[in-house]
Enzyme design. Sequence first.
Site, PDB file in Angstrom:
ATOM      1  CB  SER A 143     -42.025 102.041  18.990  1.00  0.00           C
ATOM      2  OG  SER A 143     -42.235 103.420  19.214  1.00  0.00           O
ATOM      3  CE1 TYR A 156     -43.490 102.592  13.866  1.00  0.00           C
ATOM      4  CE2 TYR A 156     -43.541 104.185  15.652  1.00  0.00           C
ATOM      5  CZ  TYR A 156     -42.884 103.182  14.961  1.00  0.00           C
ATOM      6  OH  TYR A 156     -41.627 102.777  15.360  1.00  0.00           O
TER       7      TYR A 156
END
Length: 259
Positions: A143, A156
């Site tokens: 990501s 995250y």
Amino acid sequence: MTTVPQTTEDQQRSAVVTGASTGIGEATVRALAAEGWRVYAVARRAERLEALASETGAVAVQADIAEDDDVARLVAEVTSGGGIDTLVNVAGGARGTDWIADAKTEDWEWMLRANVIGTMKLTRAFLPMLRATGHGTVLNLTSVAALVSYEGGGGYNAAKFAERGMTRALRLEEAEHNVRVIEVLPGLVKTEEFTLKRLGGDAEAAEKVYAGVEEPLTAEDIADVVRYAVTVPHHINLDEIVVRPVAQAATHKLIRRGR
């Protein structure tokens, strides 16, 4: 560990795709199957996998990639089916948007297990098979959260930074075995479940994430990038591919219109 005989690139391509019950993983199964690949679609939700398998011809394998017994069972099934030359690690996800001062240990543990430990266990298990083909590929979906940290993203960020670090180390370690290692780093992608799950099922809050963004990326957009990256001639390694919608010029700059 059992491996498969060396193959040539003109034989049918074959891949394991994790996170296949929804979103980018599901779209990747569809994209590769449409190209004639033999695809093992891996996820925890059997019903969704079976529906996908019936539509695409993929082989459905229910498994939790962070569980050793499940990984061993998956490797055995793939080996008996003739093996793979490509591993696509899509499984992962985010939980919560708490600042670190309010971090929930269980959320962090889940993210590290899903994004890092599971990816490591599956990659470790399949590397002998990928090396044996003579032209193996590992593609990890990380990501842009692996590139830039942001408030409320600490857990995250930590998981994706770790997965990116692992991916870069793997590329160095496996080049001598002619295993190419690819990292795809998506930005804003609107999928069925990712943000909804991250926000604990709050549909209204999830929709606000995309409010005013004319064309966020779709799961199919990312799947098409993945398909291209793993089908170019093997001597080409697209090391790192950052994919954002035009509206997302950077992590901190997102154009919203018509709100």
